[in-house]
Design an enzyme around this catalytic site. Sequence first.
Site, short mmCIF file in Angstrom:
data_model
loop_
_atom_site.label_atom_id
_atom_site.label_comp_id
_atom_site.label_asym_id
_atom_site.label_seq_id
_atom_site.Cartn_x
_atom_site.Cartn_y
_atom_site.Cartn_z
N LYS A 88 0.81 -1.23 0.00
CA LYS A 88 0.00 0.00 0.00
C LYS A 88 0.84 1.28 0.00
O LYS A 88 0.35 2.35 -0.36
CB LYS A 88 -0.92 0.01 1.24
CG LYS A 88 -1.95 -1.09 1.24
CD LYS A 88 -2.81 -1.05 2.48
CE LYS A 88 -2.09 -1.54 3.71
NZ LYS A 88 -1.79 -2.97 3.69
N GLU A 90 1.21 -5.55 13.08
CA GLU A 90 2.40 -5.33 12.27
C GLU A 90 3.64 -5.24 13.16
O GLU A 90 3.54 -4.89 14.34
CB GLU A 90 2.26 -4.01 11.49
CG GLU A 90 1.16 -4.01 10.45
CD GLU A 90 1.63 -4.52 9.11
OE1 GLU A 90 2.77 -5.01 9.01
OE2 GLU A 90 0.83 -4.47 8.16
N ASP A 133 -2.40 2.35 8.49
CA ASP A 133 -2.91 1.35 7.55
C ASP A 133 -4.31 1.73 7.05
O ASP A 133 -4.58 1.70 5.85
CB ASP A 133 -2.96 -0.03 8.24
CG ASP A 133 -3.55 -1.10 7.34
OD1 ASP A 133 -2.87 -1.54 6.42
OD2 ASP A 133 -4.73 -1.47 7.57
N LYS A 182 -5.48 2.86 3.12
CA LYS A 182 -6.61 2.26 2.41
C LYS A 182 -7.64 3.32 2.03
O LYS A 182 -8.25 3.24 0.95
CB LYS A 182 -7.24 1.17 3.28
CG LYS A 182 -6.32 -0.04 3.46
CD LYS A 182 -6.85 -1.00 4.52
CE LYS A 182 -5.91 -2.18 4.70
NZ LYS A 182 -6.31 -3.06 5.81
N GLY A 242 -4.72 -11.82 5.59
CA GLY A 242 -4.40 -13.24 5.54
C GLY A 242 -3.67 -13.55 4.25
O GLY A 242 -3.98 -12.98 3.19
#
Length: 339
Positions: free
Chosen positions: A124, A208, A219, A223, A314
């Site tokens: 990302k 993380e 994060d 996104k 995952g």
Amino acid sequence: MRIILSGFGVVGQSFAKLLLSRSEDLYAKHGLKPRIVGVFDSKGSAASSAGLDLNRLLEVKKKYGNIRKYHNKEKDANGLDMINGMDAEVLIETTPSNYKDAEPGMSHIVAAMKKGLHVITVNKGPLALAFPSLIELAAYNQVQLKFSGTVGGGTPILDYAKNSLRGERIVSFQGILNGTTNYILTNMATGLTFKEALTDAKKKGYVEADESLDIDGFDAAAKLVILANWIMDMKVTMKDINRTGIRDVTTSDIKKAASHNCAVKLVASCDRDLIVSPREIPIDDPMCVNGTLNAITFNSEHSGQQTITGRGAGGIETASSILRDLLDIKQEMSRIEIA
């Protein structure tokens, strides 16, 4: 289709296993016969123009902890050398996200597109810091840049908003986009303190290595940048996000929300402003999911609200999104050839 794979951690290995398990039906159903011709990570590399033996590659990684022993070479080609020197059609970028300068993923993606390779990224960082310019670079070089695994893991959030709601105008959206913080806040609702819930999440492997990426909302903000650019046609980066994490959420905040049938969640929203912050959500709201689940609600001009939920992370889930992107690239390449 010849592939160079950047990064061979959980996601990279899961993708290799997915190709092994799906090889027959990928060719039978989609005419796709992918070959991974090169793999590199921070500990080494392996390459073969005929295609690497994925079973052996996975065995070497498991036995030695790196892929250098695949060839028993003392010196490895670095990532940029492999991208620039090998014949391939696609780069898959799976190295860890870095929100300071997006390296090394940024250099990998830029080099690949300049060489004419299509790119699939689940990293990302480059998109969070330079989404508009990367889209322009892809268009200039007439290559595809795919990133469905960056938001929602295996849950097709980006595809749903772009394709299933085609013809509709999304006016705003809000979502729970980080499974780690959602797990922590869910456990705090059962009576754990923030510190206890964070420790439990670490034991489960949900956090993380740099915990601030989850806890301080980086994060979720990354996104949000990707969603705002892709769905709302904005031209924004991380600096445009008003970001607050969950470090200061207390058990009394959780109890207060519960007293009026609400739960505290880390919500990323795109309306007039782009905000990531802890907020109270009614427990009967479809977006109010628990544990490591993600959820997002799109507010459409004519068809009202649609909420999509699913697992946000995952290895195998993210690998499935890479395969989805690879099939999209194959379809577009075939369309161009026919035209």
